[in-house]
Design a protein around this motif. Structure first.
Motif, mmCIF file in Angstrom:
data_model
loop_
_atom_site.group_PDB
_atom_site.id
_atom_site.type_symbol
_atom_site.label_atom_id
_atom_site.label_comp_id
_atom_site.label_asym_id
_atom_site.label_seq_id
_atom_site.Cartn_x
_atom_site.Cartn_y
_atom_site.Cartn_z
ATOM 1 N N THR A 145 11.146 19.398 51.077
ATOM 2 C CA THR A 145 9.967 19.773 51.864
ATOM 3 C C THR A 145 8.699 19.423 51.100
ATOM 4 O O THR A 145 7.741 18.860 51.640
ATOM 5 C CB THR A 145 9.984 21.293 52.137
ATOM 6 N N GLU A 146 8.760 19.776 49.857
ATOM 7 C CA GLU A 146 7.604 19.494 49.003
ATOM 8 C C GLU A 146 7.224 18.027 49.061
ATOM 9 O O GLU A 146 6.060 17.653 49.231
ATOM 10 C CB GLU A 146 7.994 19.886 47.578
ATOM 11 N N LEU A 147 8.276 17.179 48.970
ATOM 12 C CA LEU A 147 8.032 15.736 48.990
ATOM 13 C C LEU A 147 7.549 15.282 50.355
ATOM 14 O O LEU A 147 6.647 14.447 50.454
ATOM 15 C CB LEU A 147 9.288 14.989 48.576
ATOM 16 N N VAL A 148 8.148 15.865 51.383
ATOM 17 C CA VAL A 148 7.710 15.507 52.730
ATOM 18 C C VAL A 148 6.243 15.841 52.883
ATOM 19 O O VAL A 148 5.443 15.047 53.389
ATOM 20 C CB VAL A 148 8.566 16.260 53.786
ATOM 21 N N LEU A 149 5.885 17.007 52.414
ATOM 22 C CA LEU A 149 4.485 17.417 52.517
ATOM 23 C C LEU A 149 3.583 16.438 51.779
ATOM 24 O O LEU A 149 2.529 16.039 52.261
ATOM 25 C CB LEU A 149 4.310 18.818 51.934
ATOM 26 N N GLN A 150 4.062 16.044 50.632
ATOM 27 C CA GLN A 150 3.250 15.095 49.851
ATOM 28 C C GLN A 150 3.100 13.778 50.583
ATOM 29 O O GLN A 150 2.029 13.195 50.628
ATOM 30 C CB GLN A 150 3.907 14.865 48.492
ATOM 31 N N ILE A 151 4.217 13.350 51.167
ATOM 32 C CA ILE A 151 4.178 12.060 51.880
ATOM 33 C C ILE A 151 3.227 12.131 53.055
ATOM 34 O O ILE A 151 2.389 11.242 53.252
ATOM 35 C CB ILE A 151 5.613 11.655 52.330
ATOM 36 N N ILE A 152 3.305 13.227 53.791
ATOM 37 C CA ILE A 152 2.382 13.359 54.919
ATOM 38 C C ILE A 152 0.945 13.358 54.402
ATOM 39 O O ILE A 152 0.047 12.731 54.974
ATOM 40 C CB ILE A 152 2.679 14.644 55.725
ATOM 41 N N GLY A 153 0.795 14.072 53.315
ATOM 42 C CA GLY A 153 -0.538 14.082 52.699
ATOM 43 C C GLY A 153 -1.005 12.681 52.381
ATOM 44 O O GLY A 153 -2.156 12.321 52.666
ATOM 45 N N HIS A 154 -0.100 11.875 51.815
ATOM 46 C CA HIS A 154 -0.473 10.489 51.494
ATOM 47 C C HIS A 154 -0.821 9.722 52.741
ATOM 48 O O HIS A 154 -1.786 8.949 52.742
ATOM 49 C CB HIS A 154 0.680 9.802 50.752
ATOM 50 N N LEU A 155 -0.038 9.959 53.785
ATOM 51 C CA LEU A 155 -0.307 9.234 55.023
ATOM 52 C C LEU A 155 -1.684 9.595 55.551
ATOM 53 O O LEU A 155 -2.442 8.729 55.988
ATOM 54 C CB LEU A 155 0.769 9.565 56.064
ATOM 55 N N LEU A 156 -1.998 10.893 55.486
ATOM 56 C CA LEU A 156 -3.311 11.315 55.962
ATOM 57 C C LEU A 156 -4.410 10.634 55.152
ATOM 58 O O LEU A 156 -5.453 10.260 55.666
ATOM 59 C CB LEU A 156 -3.447 12.834 55.832
ATOM 60 N N ARG A 157 -4.117 10.506 53.910
ATOM 61 C CA ARG A 157 -5.124 9.899 53.031
ATOM 62 C C ARG A 157 -5.223 8.396 53.241
ATOM 63 O O ARG A 157 -6.302 7.831 53.316
ATOM 64 C CB ARG A 157 -4.740 10.188 51.579
ATOM 65 N N LEU A 158 -4.051 7.776 53.401
ATOM 66 C CA LEU A 158 -4.031 6.307 53.435
ATOM 67 C C LEU A 158 -4.353 5.756 54.804
ATOM 68 O O LEU A 158 -5.066 4.768 54.930
ATOM 69 C CB LEU A 158 -2.669 5.794 52.973
ATOM 70 N N CYS A 159 -3.829 6.426 55.835
ATOM 71 C CA CYS A 159 -3.912 5.806 57.157
ATOM 72 C C CYS A 159 -4.766 6.599 58.136
ATOM 73 O O CYS A 159 -5.422 6.026 58.996
ATOM 74 C CB CYS A 159 -2.526 5.664 57.760
ATOM 75 N N TRP A 160 -4.708 7.864 58.063
ATOM 76 C CA TRP A 160 -5.363 8.679 59.087
ATOM 77 C C TRP A 160 -6.693 9.262 58.617
ATOM 78 O O TRP A 160 -7.140 10.293 59.061
ATOM 79 C CB TRP A 160 -4.414 9.840 59.521
ATOM 80 N N HIS A 161 -7.217 8.572 57.725
ATOM 81 C CA HIS A 161 -8.403 9.152 57.111
ATOM 82 C C HIS A 161 -9.661 8.869 57.906
ATOM 83 O O HIS A 161 -10.513 9.739 58.091
ATOM 84 C CB HIS A 161 -8.549 8.602 55.693
ATOM 85 N N HIS A 162 -9.773 7.637 58.361
ATOM 86 C CA HIS A 162 -11.034 7.245 58.980
ATOM 87 C C HIS A 162 -11.119 7.664 60.419
ATOM 88 O O HIS A 162 -10.122 7.996 61.050
ATOM 89 C CB HIS A 162 -11.222 5.727 58.867
ATOM 90 N N SER A 163 -12.360 7.689 60.876
ATOM 91 C CA SER A 163 -12.623 8.074 62.250
ATOM 92 C C SER A 163 -11.788 7.218 63.211
ATOM 93 O O SER A 163 -11.722 6.010 63.062
ATOM 94 C CB SER A 163 -14.125 7.897 62.537
ATOM 95 N N GLY A 164 -11.155 7.877 64.142
ATOM 96 C CA GLY A 164 -10.390 7.169 65.152
ATOM 97 C C GLY A 164 -8.980 6.836 64.743
ATOM 98 O O GLY A 164 -8.184 6.347 65.553
ATOM 99 N N THR A 165 -8.621 7.070 63.506
ATOM 100 C CA THR A 165 -7.262 6.696 63.085
ATOM 101 C C THR A 165 -6.256 7.787 63.383
ATOM 102 O O THR A 165 -5.064 7.544 63.483
ATOM 103 C CB THR A 165 -7.229 6.402 61.573
ATOM 104 N N LEU A 166 -6.786 8.992 63.464
ATOM 105 C CA LEU A 166 -5.868 10.095 63.733
ATOM 106 C C LEU A 166 -6.185 10.606 65.128
ATOM 107 O O LEU A 166 -7.213 11.237 65.360
ATOM 108 C CB LEU A 166 -6.075 11.213 62.705
ATOM 109 N N ASN A 167 -5.344 10.272 66.064
ATOM 110 C CA ASN A 167 -5.699 10.715 67.408
ATOM 111 C C ASN A 167 -5.389 12.184 67.565
ATOM 112 O O ASN A 167 -4.591 12.780 66.861
ATOM 113 C CB ASN A 167 -5.049 9.831 68.468
ATOM 114 N N GLN A 168 -6.086 12.764 68.514
ATOM 115 C CA GLN A 168 -6.063 14.210 68.645
ATOM 116 C C GLN A 168 -4.662 14.731 68.931
ATOM 117 O O GLN A 168 -4.239 15.757 68.446
ATOM 118 C CB GLN A 168 -7.036 14.648 69.747
#
Lengths: 1037, 461
Positions: free
Chosen positions: A81-104
């Motif tokens: 779980t810890e790793l999954v959380l980290q990975i999601i965190g990375h994804l948020l940082r790498l891909c879903w960070h900018h405006s419009g990249t993370l849809n509602q």
């Protein structure tokens, strides 16, 4: 995009690997397998290596596919779980960070998922048991999520849109964060991360008062818990961040405008009968608050009056729990946050949180915040705060709470700027004085016992105006220095608010006349406080702006406020009281302090009065000078500072001028002391004055010296008194020497002294200059000798006349006063004077010379005194004055003839500590009167052989019959005191031989030499003259 | 140990020569503070602020003659008589610039608070001990009574106007009261004295002038202007004046003899034959005069004036002397009232409300209260050892080498200030410190003594 494809290439095999596991059937799937863990770990490591924040959504989708599948599994092990959380965190940082990249939609799905993943249970029980690392990962993930959402266009509606279905998750998420924040053991990184997350959340995503009002209580209690932790356990950054969010929350939730509250004084009470509960004290006095629109708006609204009442009480409790503690930490960033919090709360939530406004004000006051000036309508509350602080000022003194004192003085000034209020002044001054005297009474006992350093007059004279102690400000020994300086500052601030002499006088008078019966300690404190108020009030005129300075400066600085005089008079009375109390007893710490405070007040007032103080010196100069001669170094220091300050203001820095210009007043005061028998003080003060202002001053009060002589007439039985006076004479002689004998003479005298003390001239030479001056003096001596021979042609006459005069003097002693017409007398005197004037050669004026003659006369008399210290002192004085008397050769001889016997008698003394100075004295006499004393010297030697104790020490076998068989015995070991005396004696003998060589038989010289060679090297003696060389050779062989 | 050796409360040290006269002036309108005017043996006139005890003004008479007497005339006018046979009147003026003046001796720099102007000077015989008497007879116009230029046993009377040197008129010359007095005292016990001796002291009380003589006689006279007599002659309306007419006719027909006549209104023989040493106006009754001599009596003198206006001699009642300048009522008897004090040889006397200050020849000033009990003794003693700085002096003058032991410095003048209690008017332009010191000073009485060592002492009584 290059990076994108590269990343894709790199991550693909890892994802494939993970997929293999993730897509396993539920029954095969091992949620805790290390395989899975490794797969996740390798992805996590890879992702954490990417530094960019703009990887494509496809990349995210690709990575998320196995993760999503993994999440669909029933359960997942903790490390996984810890790793999954980290990975999601990375994804948020790498891909879903900018405006419009993370849809509602994704976000909306992701948020509950994340909270669930982090903590599946509502109470976060599981989470609490997790490792710090896990917690940190969770916190980072949430923060990352909020960061990403906050970049999106829907950030404002994220939680509110869609029928508020995210609210439960939000609630859960916040509890998670709060739990993480408060989770033990405290981890700074975790806490900061949590707080950052919360900040983003509250500031950017959920900055909605209504929304946040639901989570407010939890937040407040969590924050309060953190903030009230001891400083050792919690890092300041955490505190300041927490405060920051606390402020954010308050501002968002309690905003007056948002809440639509206004102050009102009626009607609300009827609407809310429940306001009468026990919590009333903590909650708002709701009678004063009206929430507009409360009735009209829908009942959906959460933040109603009841809510306000309940939560505001909680806020107050929270505030009370942590503010004081954190202020004491004196951490700049914490203080800044506190200050901001208070200011923001007061400016935005003053109505809704009116129950806390005192607390917020208190914070601003404690932090001496300049925000105070920017806040409207705080006068009343500020006054209350200040009043209560003044009432409790005793506590601040007890606990050395300088912060409290400093802030009080700050607040007082602020309040005065807003609304000057006289009643405040008297409250302030009286409460300070009261608590100070209570406090001092409690702690004074300790200090009473401690001993005062007292020094002898020799030390006093030596060190006067030499020491300089920077530690001058502190006068109250029972207060720590910084507390005293804070208190002093506080009083000065109070004083600085007074810009009008009338109020100043009123205030100070009420302080000084407060209680007439009070004891000295209280009076001292009154003096101390009023002095500071005065100083403070005058600081304003100096530091005010230019315009004001023009307005006030011209007219006001001219008029010396009455209170200056009040303080001076009060100080003077107090001084007399202390003198009366301490007269004749040892100085106590209390009186030492008392003198210091009085001196301080004089100094401070003199600075305020500036030039006007000059006319007051008539009453106060003596206090200062007397203290300069105090046996306590503390008082002396204080007096010195005081004297210097006055000298600076009035006599362009010259203490000598200060004394010279006021010597008449000093003399009067000394006369009074002499009259009342306080001879010890008087003689010490005379010494100090003489020392400081030089011989000139003696000229100005010859009649006082005459009185000293008269006192000697009357009280010659009191050795102490005589000793003091002879110490004073010593100073007179030193100063006279400085004044009348020029440099070359001075150096000559100095050198003479060194001969005497070292025993024999070339001995004791310590440096080249001394040698040169020695050589010079030899040539000078030769020249002088030629002179003197010429001058002394009339000598035999003088001698005869000396005897005549001596006889007549004795006659005249017995004569009763002869009355005679003064006019005739005066004229005859004039005639006589003119005749004498032609003969006067000495650089010392006759008047002064006469003083010397008197001193030597009294020396002669008092040498009969049994007191040893007195004898030693007299001999010292006589020795010192001989070179001065020698400047008028003819006048030197009669007193020498007179005193010779007494001094010779001292040489016979059994106490060698008297013999030594006596010998030095005789040596000096021989040196200056040459062959005038030849006969006496020869006679004295005979006497010495019969009666001297010192000669017995060398066991001179006075067997004249067998001269040749005298056994020369060397006594190598003498007691130091005996040896010193012998050296002096030998030097004297050598000096005597030098002038009477031809009159002495060789036998006698030999006898003398037996004595000399015991202590002086034979070579030195032999080199003195050829004759002596022969004698020495004769003895040695 | 309360000592026999005491120093005064305050000592004013400035004079380098014997202080010869001290006069206190409490003229707060002009001087702002009580001041003391002192003069010394070498021509220095000094004005002291007695509160600060500092010198405010120094005037040095050219060639440094000894100052004999000082009188304050009011309005910042100071009259000073000195041994250069001059009476000078100084007009002082507050000098705002406060010039620094270097007095000749010892380069002492002195701040001068006043400027001065000599507004009149007149030669006066000073080969004696007498002072002078000045009476203001008109604005800027004064009448001076002093010793005769040739003979100090008789007196001269002048009138002058300030600032006008040529205005000096001698009204009477060489008046000698001896004949008149001996006539009057013919039948008394003390009729045998053959002269009055030189005038020792003048004292003016309003329009009366008391003269103390070497023989111990005190004569008080008042001045009769010529015009009054002239009026009498030509105006014959009143019956009393016509008596005068008769008198004139019967005694002498020359009418001009009556101008500037002196009427003796009082005679005292209380001190006879001891010389009068000083006179002082009684502080309790301003028309009474006290006198001192070498005996232990303090004479009390009060002239009984029957008629404040012209009292004219008639045939029976008056004696007129040969010079036609002095008249005296025949019935006037010699007064001998006195009080006994516990000291003798009282060289100077000052009456105060609380008693008297008596400056003795022995160098002790005694303050007695109204019951003649001694309140205070002020003196300045020397130490027992006297030294002589010069051995040579004794060779040249043997008789001089006998050192005379005088235990006390001599007293040359005494004065005093009466305390005024607590109700002291507030002065404007005075700092509170100064006001307090002024109040304190004025709240007690002071005895002021000038000594021959140049010191002036102030002691509260």
């Amino acid at each position: 995009m290059v990076a994108d494809s590269e990343a894709f290439q790199e991550i693909r095999p890892l994802c494939v690997e993970l997929s293999k596991l993730a897509f396993q059937e539920r029954n095969i799937f091992d949620s805790e397998s290390s395989q899975l863990k490794d797969a996740l770990k390798s992805i996590e490591q890879k992702l954490s290596g990417f530094q960019t924040d703009s990887l494509s959504l496809n990349f995210a989708d690709y990575v998320f596919v196995p993760i999503g599948s993994l999440l669909k599994q029933e359960r997942l092990g903790t490390p996984q779980t810890e790793l999954v959380l980290q990975i999601i965190g990375h994804l948020l940082r790498l891909c879903w960070h900018h405006s419009g990249t993370l849809n509602q939609e994704l976000a909306t799905q992701l948020f509950p998922l994340l909270t669930y993943l982090i903590s599946p249970d509502k109470d976060n029980e599981k989470l609490k048991g997790m490792s710090v690392y896990y917690k940190l990962v969770s916190a980072q993930l949430l923060k990352q999520f909020f960061t990403s959402v906050s970049q999106q266009s829907y950030k404002q509606e994220f939680f509110t849109s869609g029928g508020a279905k995210l609210l439960p998750s939000l609630g859960h998420c916040i509890t998670i964060l709060l739990d993480l924040l408060g989770s033990v053991p405290y981890d700074i990184k975790l806490q900061l991360c949590t707080l950052e997350g919360l900040e983003i959340l509250y500031k950017k995503l959920a900055s909605n008062g209504e929304l946040l009002s639901f989570v407010l209580p939890g937040n407040i209690s969590a924050f309060a818990k953190i903030l009230s932790l001891p400083g050792l356990n919690i890092q300041y950054k955490v505190v300041s961040s927490t405060l920051h969010i606390f402020t954010l929350l308050l501002r968002t939730v309690y905003d007056d405008v948002d809440l639509n509250v206004s102050e009102s004084n009626k009607n609300v009470l009827q609407l809310l009968p429940e306001t009468l509960d026990d919590d009333l004290k903590l909650s708002n006095d709701l009678r004063l608050i009206k929430m507009d629109g409360y009735l009209s708006e829908s009942s959906k609204k959460h933040r109603d009056i009841a809510w306000l009442k309940a939560t505001s009480a909680q806020i107050k409790r929270a505030l009370n729990s942590f503010t004081e503690k954190n202020i004491k930490r004196q951490n700049a960033s914490i203080n800044m946050e506190l200050e901001k919090m208070a200011y923001i709360a007061l400016s935005n939530c003053s109505i809704s949180l009116s129950n806390c406004s005192d607390d917020f004000l208190n914070i601003l006051v404690s932090l001496k915040s300049s925000y105070l000036l920017q806040l409207p309508n705080i006068c009343g509350s500020l006054r209350e705060i200040i009043e209560s602080k003044f009432v409790k000022i005793g506590n601040a003194l007890h606990f050395d709470d300088t912060i409290d004192l400093d802030s009080l003085s700050f607040a007082f000034k602020i309040l005065w700027q807003m609304e000057p209020d006289k009643s405040m002044l008297s409250l302030a001054t009286t409460s300070i004085l009261d608590s100070l005297s209570t406090f001092s009474e409690q702690s004074i006992q300790k200090y009473e016992k401690s001993k005062v350093i007292e020094q002898t007059s020799n030390v006093i004279i030596k060190t006067v105006l030499q020491e300089s102690d920077a530690n001058q400000e502190f006068l109250l020994p029972y207060l720590p220095n910084d507390t005293e300086s804070s208190l002093s500052q506080l009083i000065k601030s109070i004083g600085s608010t007074i810009d009008n002499n009338e109020i100043l006088d009123e205030t100070i008078n009420s302080l000084l006349t407060g209680d007439l019966k009070s004891n000295i300690q209280q009076k001292l404190l009154s003096l101390w406080v009023s002095t500071r108020i005065l100083v403070g009030s005058k600081l304003l005129t100096v530091t005010s702006t230019d315009d004001e300075l023009l307005d006030f400066g011209n007219c006001e600085s001219e008029v010396v406020p009455d209170s200056c005089y009040s303080i001076l008079e009060y100080g003077n009375e107090l001084y007399q009281e202390i003198v009366f109390l301490t007269e004749g007893s040892q100085m106590s710490k209390n009186s030492e302090q008392a003198y210091a405070i009085v001196l301080d007040s004089i100094m401070q007032v003199s600075e305020v009065m500036n030039k006007e103080f000059e006319s007051e010196l008539i009453d106060y100069i003596y206090i200062i000078v007397d203290s300069l001669a105090s046996s306590s170094p503390i008082i002396r220091n204080r007096a010195q500072v005081c004297a210097m300050s006055i000298a600076k203001n009035l006599y362009s820095g010259s203490i000598q001028n200060l004394l010279m210009n006021n010597v008449d007043y000093l003399v009067e005061s000394i006369s009074n002391r002499l009259n009342s028998g306080m001879t010890e003080r008087a003689s010490k003060v005379l010494m100090v004055i003489c020392k400081l202002s030089g011989y000139e001053v003696i000229d100005k009060f010859k009649d006082v010296i005459e009185t000293v002589f008269r006192l000697l007439d009357y009280y010659h039985g009191y050795s102490e008194l005589c000793l003091q006076f002879f110490q004073f004479f010593e100073i007179i002689i030193i100063e006279m020497k400085k004044t009348f004998l020029n440099e070359s003479d001075n150096s000559k005298i100095h050198e003479d002294v060194s001969i005497n003390t070292c025993g024999f001239a070339p001995w004791g030479i310590q440096n080249w200059t001394q040698l040169v001056s020695l050589l010079d003096s030899h040539t000078m001596k030769d020249a002088k000798l030629a002179e003197t021979i010429e001058v002394e042609i009339g000598e035999p006459n003088n001698f005869q006349d000396y005897f005549d005069q001596k006889l007549k003097e004795i006659d005249s002693d017995d004569e009763e006063e002869i009355e005679e017409d003064s006019d005739f007398d005066m004229e005859s005197q004039f005639g006589g004077k003119e005749q004498m004037e032609n003969k006067w050669e000495s650089p010392i004026p006759k008047e002064s010379y006469r003083i010397l003659l008197k001193i030597i006369n009294y020396s002669d008399r008092l040498l009969m005194h049994p007191s040893k210290p007195l004898k030693v002192q007299i001999l010292k004085v006589v020795k010192m004055m001989l070179p001065l008397l020698a400047t008028q050769k003819d006048s030197l001889l009669p007193p020498i003839a007179q005193i010779w016997g007494s001094i010779a008698e001292c040489i016979m003394d059994s106490d060698f500590s008297i013999v030594k100075p006596a010998c030095e004295c005789v040596q000096m006499i021989i040196k200056h009167s040459k062959d005038f004393v030849t006969k006496r010297f020869v006679d004295m030697w005979q006497e010495l052989q019969k009666r001297s104790h010192i000669l017995k020490e060398v066991h001179l076998n006075n067997t004249n019959t067998s001269q040749t068989s005298v056994d020369l015995i060397f006594h190598q070991k003498f007691a130091p005191i005996t040896k010193d005396a012998l050296i002096s004696l030998s030097s004297m003998l050598l000096e005597g031989i030098a002038v009477s060589e031809l009159l002495l038989s060789e036998t006698v010289v030999k006898e003398m030499m037996y004595c000399c060679i015991q202590v002086l090297p034979t070579d030195t003696i032999a080199s003195k003259s050829i004759y002596l060389g022969d004698v020495i050779w004769d003895i040695m062989h | 140990m309360a000592t026999k050796v005491t120093l005064s409360e305050y000592t004013l040290r400035f004079h380098k020569d014997a202080v010869t006269d001290v006069k206190t002036v409490v003229d707060l309108t002009n001087f702002k503070v009580p001041v003391l005017i002192s003069g010394d043996g070498s021509g220095k006139l000094v004005i002291w602020n007695v509160i600060t005890r500092r010198v405010q003004f120094v005037y040095e008479i050219p060639k440094s003659p000894q100052i004999l007497a000082i009188e304050y005339l009011g309005d910042l006018l100071v009259a000073v008589l000195s041994k250069d046979h001059k009476l000078r009147i100084l007009q002082l003026q507050l000098d705002e610039s406060k010039t620094l003046v270097k007095t000749n001796e010892q380069s002492q720099i002195q701040q001068q608070l006043y400027k001065y102007n000599i507004v009149f000077e007149v030669p006066v015989n000073t080969l004696n001990f007498a002072n002078f008497s000045l009476e203001k007879i008109a604005p800027e116009e004064y009448r001076l009574v002093c010793c005769n230029t040739q003979n100090a046993e008789s007196i001269d009377i002048y009138a002058f106007k300030l600032n006008r040197l040529n205005s000096l008129k001698r009204l009477n010359k060489g008046i000698n009261f001896y004949k008149t007095v001996i006539d009057l005292l013919r039948n008394t016990e003390i009729s045998k004295f053959d002269k009055l001796g030189i005038v020792m002291k003048f004292l003016r009380v309003n329009d009366l002038v008391y003269c103390g003589f070497e023989s111990g006689i005190i004569i008080c006279f008042r001045y009769k202007l010529r015009q009054e007599v002239m009026t009498t002659k030509y105006n014959e309306t009143s019956s009393k004046q016509s008596k005068l007419q008769e008198l004139i006719k019967s005694e002498d027909t020359d009418i001009s003899i009556y101008e500037n006549m002196l009427e003796i209104v009082y005679i005292s023989t209380v001190h006879y034959p001891n010389p009068i040493l000083d006179l002082s106006i009684s502080a309790k009754d301003e028309e009474t005069v006290l006198s001192s001599s070498t005996d232990s009596k303090i004479g009390i003198h009060k002239a009984q004036i029957t008629n404040g206006n012209v009292s004219l001699p008639d045939n029976e009642g008056y004696i007129i002397d040969d010079s036609k300048q002095v008249i005296v009522r025949k019935t006037l008897g010699a007064d001998t009232s006195f009080v006994e004090v516990p000291v003798t040889e009282i060289g100077s006397i000052k009456s105060l409300k609380c008693g008297m200050v008596l400056g003795g020849w022995n160098g002790k000033a005694i303050v007695v209260d109204n019951n003649n009990e001694i309140l205070k003794i002020v003196g300045r003693t020397k130490s027992n050892i006297l030294v002589n700085e010069s051995a040579i002096r004794s060779i040249q003058n043997d008789s001089d080498s006998i050192i005379k032991m005088k235990k006390n410095y001599k007293i040359k003048a005494v004065d005093g200030i009466d305390g005024v209690g607590t109700d002291i008017s507030q002065l404007s332009n005075i700092s509170r410190g100064d006001q307090r010191r002024l109040d304190k000073f004025l709240s007690s009485s002071w005895c002021i003594v000038g000594f021959d060592d140049g010191c002036i002492t102030l002691d509260s009584i």
